[in-house]
Design an enzyme around this catalytic site. Structure first.
Site, PDB file in Angstrom:
ATOM      1  CG  ASP A  23      -2.034   0.978   1.173  1.00 40.17           C
ATOM      2  OD1 ASP A  23      -2.096   1.734   0.181  1.00 40.17           O
ATOM      3  OD2 ASP A  23      -2.851   1.011   2.107  1.00 40.17           O
ATOM      4  CG  ASP A 117      -3.542   3.831  -3.341  1.00 40.61           C
ATOM      5  OD1 ASP A 117      -4.371   2.990  -3.734  1.00 40.61           O
ATOM      6  OD2 ASP A 117      -3.771   4.640  -2.429  1.00 40.61           O
ATOM      7  CD  GLU A 118      -5.596  -0.936  -1.433  1.00 35.98           C
ATOM      8  OE1 GLU A 118      -5.277  -1.744  -0.528  1.00 35.98           O
ATOM      9  OE2 GLU A 118      -6.600  -0.215  -1.368  1.00 35.98           O
TER      10      GLU A 118
END
Length: 367
Positions: A23, A117-118
């Site tokens: 993350d 983003d993850e």
């Protein structure tokens, strides 16, 4: 004996697995601070200004004042009056996200992105031959830092459920590992609100039953949980025991593509035409990059009273242009039966029911 990473023992899973959840830390805001030295160390809020705008991301300097993602931008401004507001630049964030994915691909092809983003990574077998999942996670974080000048937090665990919780444990710029033999001790004291799917309403309901921690939840039998929560009760029974059979699924097909706009001031239905045409062009261009054919058009409207209305249509022949998409969406607008004075605060246009272009071409031969 392993001392650095996951011991490949079974935890009720079909086979031994080592899962990493990565993350990126305050991703959009961190990209802005990386690319503009004057923003470093300052409270940065990625959001358009305006009473209808919401926060896309907040730097950790802004978070100290209580600013959070999805918060109304005007509320964020009240909490942190000296924050620097930056309009989001999604093409740039997407390009950085692709660079992060390239780092992931050095280690495994089993990558399941959740957002820009993850992502989950299955590193049970990794390309570099590293002995442990923890070592893989450390090197990935190091490569992100050295090559992209950004930080990421990671969680390592025997399954996706636990890895996602672990990645949040030592944010920002942290690494947390849950070994199989540590699962029970880790889970039991956790608040039930940390379980995916347990929102505020569910958490309050559980507390009314005397259940505030995962350990309390484990005292309920399968029949009890099924009776209280139906099918999701069975899922709760497993998660309370650290069991998650879901696998990392790479290249998950897109189920839908959509775009929406929240207005500065509420509009009548007639006043939405230009916005619908603009959104249709945006969605159409995005669908062309997907490489598949969408069969269903969806129109979404939110009234000034926050009621959501949706209309959908599947044409006999797939759409051929952005103009056709706009025309279909506008036709759906005519199916909304409301009083002439009704105002709307949001409109969205979407495409769903995707098929491979080759499959669609074959089926059209026999229509």
């Amino acid at each position: 004996m392993m001392t650095d990473g996951l011991d490949p023992t079974s935890t009720g899973l079909p086979g031994p697995r080592k899962i990493v959840h990565v993350d990126m830390d305050a991703f959009y805001a961190s990209v802005e601070q990386r690319d503009d030295a004057s923003l470093r160390g300052k409270p940065v809020v990625v959001a358009w200004r305006g009473k209808r705008s919401v926060v896309c991301a907040a730097s950790y300097e802004a978070r100290r004042f209580g600013v959070r993602s999805a918060m109304a931008a005007v509320h964020a401004e009240r909490l942190c009056p000296h924050a620097i507001f930056i309009p989001p630049d999604f093409p740039r964030y997407k390009a950085v996200s692709q660079s992060v994915r390239e780092i992931f691909r050095r280690h495994t092809d089993l990558i399941e992105p959740l957002s820009l983003d993850e992502a989950y990574l299955d590193v049970t077998s990794n390309k570099m031959g590293l002995p442990t999942a923890t070592r893989v996670a450390r090197i990935i974080r190091q490569q992100i830092r050295e090559e992209l000048n950004l930080t990421a937090s990671a969680g390592v665990a025997p399954n996706k459920f636990l890895a996602k919780i672990a990645s949040d444990w030592r944010k920002p710029d942290g690494l947390f590992v849950i070994q199989p033999h540590e699962v029970e001790a880790f889970l039991l004291p956790l608040p039930v609100g940390r379980i995916p799917g347990v929102g505020k309403v569910m958490e309050d309901r559980l507390k009314q039953l005397g259940i505030s921690a995962v350990g309390d939840l484990r005292n309920l039998s399968q029949p009890d949980l099924h009776g209280l929560f139906g099918r999701y009760g069975m899922r709760l029974y497993e998660l309370a025991r650290g069991i998650d059979h879901s696998r990392v699924v790479p290249d998950r097909p897109t189920k839908s593509i959509s775009a929406e706009d929240t207005f500065e001031t509420d509009l009548t239905l007639d006043g939405t035409e230009d916005i619908i045409r603009r959104l249709a062009e945006k969605v159409w261009n995005a669908s062309r990059r997907d490489g598949r054919v969408a069969r269903t058009v969806v129109l979404k409207l939110k009234t000034s009273e926050f009621n959501i209305l949706t209309r959908s249509h599947t044409p006999a022949v797939p759409l051929a242009s952005a103009e056709e998409l706009a025309a279909t969406a506008l036709a759906l607008r005519n199916r909304v039966e409301i009083r002439a004075s009704q105002k709307f605060r949001l409109v969205g246009v979407g495409l769903s029911n995707f098929q491979d272009a080759e499959t669609q071409s074959r089926s059209s031969l026999f229509d």
